[in-house]
Design a protein around this motif. Structure first.
Motif, mmCIF file in Angstrom:
data_model
loop_
_atom_site.group_PDB
_atom_site.id
_atom_site.type_symbol
_atom_site.label_atom_id
_atom_site.label_comp_id
_atom_site.label_asym_id
_atom_site.label_seq_id
_atom_site.Cartn_x
_atom_site.Cartn_y
_atom_site.Cartn_z
ATOM 1 N N TYR A 156 34.700 35.251 31.316
ATOM 2 C CA TYR A 156 34.881 36.361 30.380
ATOM 3 C C TYR A 156 35.725 35.910 29.188
ATOM 4 C CZ TYR A 156 35.351 41.236 28.883
ATOM 5 O OH TYR A 156 35.283 42.417 28.166
ATOM 6 N N ARG A 157 36.804 35.208 29.506
ATOM 7 C CA ARG A 157 37.695 34.741 28.441
ATOM 8 C C ARG A 157 36.995 33.733 27.524
ATOM 9 N NH1 ARG A 157 41.438 33.790 31.571
ATOM 10 N NH2 ARG A 157 41.041 31.595 31.962
ATOM 11 N N LEU A 158 36.202 32.836 28.101
ATOM 12 C CA LEU A 158 35.478 31.863 27.294
ATOM 13 C C LEU A 158 34.457 32.538 26.391
ATOM 14 C CD1 LEU A 158 34.759 29.035 29.908
ATOM 15 C CD2 LEU A 158 36.159 28.819 27.853
ATOM 16 N N MET A 159 33.710 33.485 26.949
ATOM 17 C CA MET A 159 32.628 34.114 26.185
ATOM 18 C C MET A 159 33.136 35.018 25.073
ATOM 19 S SD MET A 159 29.533 34.970 28.878
ATOM 20 C CE MET A 159 30.510 36.016 29.957
ATOM 21 N N PHE A 160 34.216 35.773 25.341
ATOM 22 C CA PHE A 160 34.625 36.824 24.419
ATOM 23 C C PHE A 160 35.969 36.573 23.746
ATOM 24 C CE2 PHE A 160 32.122 38.920 27.901
ATOM 25 C CZ PHE A 160 30.932 38.973 27.184
ATOM 26 N N GLY A 161 36.625 35.462 24.082
ATOM 27 C CA GLY A 161 37.866 35.104 23.404
ATOM 28 C C GLY A 161 39.047 35.979 23.752
ATOM 29 N N LYS A 162 38.975 36.690 24.872
ATOM 30 C CA LYS A 162 40.081 37.539 25.312
ATOM 31 C C LYS A 162 39.968 37.720 26.823
ATOM 32 C CE LYS A 162 37.660 41.980 24.760
ATOM 33 N NZ LYS A 162 37.719 43.343 24.152
ATOM 34 N N PRO A 163 41.098 38.043 27.489
ATOM 35 C CA PRO A 163 41.030 38.256 28.940
ATOM 36 C C PRO A 163 40.219 39.497 29.294
ATOM 37 C CG PRO A 163 43.303 37.923 28.199
ATOM 38 C CD PRO A 163 42.470 38.139 26.972
#
Length: 355
Positions: A156-163
């Motif tokens: 999730y963090r990789l795809m959207f740049g946030k936790p």
């Protein structure tokens, strides 16, 4: 009479190694309906006996818990661990987390195994079609301490740049996630990590098609490109789940590793684990023939590991010696999973802080 007693004693000394009781070791895996536990059972059945080891196969919540149990639980000598979980502990240790350092620094890789597919399951009537559409949705991501929780939050963090927002994260088992997904609808997506064919899905009836479906990987999406910095492209095959899947479904995967502890070369356990490694190599064809289907994807080699990773020398020597006899020795470098941030959530799923 004395001569007879002496001869009997000598005979017992000579014969005793042949009849020595097996040494009891344990391996931690994952849930009872997952792939890891079946891989562990294959090792116990086809590998351990030739090394004179009685290998007890233990279920667990998954990779993060396995790291902790391998480090601290008596008798646990081997564990199955996802590559991203292992790397996350290394990253936490490098960032100064003393607890993570104490757990991961004495651990050593035995060998890489296979890729585990990541399933993104939604209701059959969900408007979602692709993995990158899970942004801001409510996700079931496995229990705290599971490898699935780590993979889901990292992805999730990789795809959207946030936790992943904690309000959108539900830490429950795979089975409970599927129930909630299709009954009270309190979640939108169940994220499940399991090597195919996974018993959880194999056991489903054809009617499952009316209730759940899989999201697909879109290679053209920028979120996919970011995810592939750490994870691997994969495909869920129709042949794995003929009752459920109508055609191959592109997805993501994470690498599974067999891991042990650094007992040192002089420790008594070192010889036993070296014998286990030798048996693993010698019986590898049997594993591929009679074990879980995932063994067919395993390549018997020891590629160069990423920074901070290392093999356990006694087992490495035994494997390399056997590989040389088999005419194999692949030293291709492995991908080093990218370091990840969002320490608070990562520490939680690794079990490094309270839930």
């Amino acid at each position: 009479m004395k001569l007879l007693s002496l001869l009997l004693a000598l005979a017992m000394l000579l014969l005793s190694p042949l009849h020595a009781a097996a040494i009891d070791y344990k391996i931690v895996t994952a849930s009872e309906r997952g792939t890891y536990i079946q891989i562990g059972r294959d090792l116990a059945k086809y590998v351990a006996p030739a090394a004179n080891i009685g290998l007890e196969v233990l279920p667990s919540k998954g990779s993060s818990e396995n790291v902790q149990r391998l480090r601290y639980e008596p008798g646990v000598k081997l564990a199955l661990v996802q590559s991203d979980v292992y790397q996350a502990f290394l990253d936490q240790a490098a960032a100064g987390n003393a607890q993570a350092g104490r757990m991961i620094k004495p651990l050593r890789a035995v060998m890489p195994l296979y890729n585990e597919e990541i399933y993104f399951v939604v209701r059959a009537d969900s408007p979602l079609q692709y993995i990158h559409e899970i942004r801001d949705r409510k996700l079931a991501i496995g229990p705290v301490g599971s490898g699935t929780a780590l993979s889901a939050t990292t992805l999730y963090r990789l795809m959207f740049g946030k936790p992943l927002p904690e309000a959108n994260a539900t830490y429950i088992s795979n089975e409970e996630a599927l129930i909630r997904l299709t009954t009270d609808k309190s979640i939108d997506v169940a994220v499940i990590v399991a090597g195919q064919p996974a018993k959880l899905f194999v056991d489903m009836k054809p009617e499952a098609r009316r209730y759940i479906k899989l999201l697909r990987l879109d290679n053209a999406a920028p979120e996919t490109e970011r995810a592939l910095q750490t994870y691997y492209p994969a495909q869920i095959e129709k042949s794995s789940y003929p009752n459920w899947v109508d055609e191959p479904v592109p997805t993501l995967a994470v690498k599974a590793f067999l891991v042990t502890y650094d007992y040192g070369a002089a420790h008594g356990t070192a010889d036993n684990l070296a014998a286990f490694a030798k048996s693993l190599c010698s019986n590898f064809d049997t594993l591929q023939e009679k074990g879980h289907a995932k063994w067919k994807e395993v390549k018997l080699d020891l590629p160069t590991l990423g920074k901070g990773w290392s093999y356990y020398p006694p087992m490495e020597r035994a494997l390399r010696s056997c590989l040389a006899n088999r005419g194999q020795n692949d030293t291709r470098p492995m991908l080093n999973p990218a370091s990840s941030g969002a320490c608070t959530q990562q520490q939680k799923v690794l079990g490094l802080c309270g839930t």
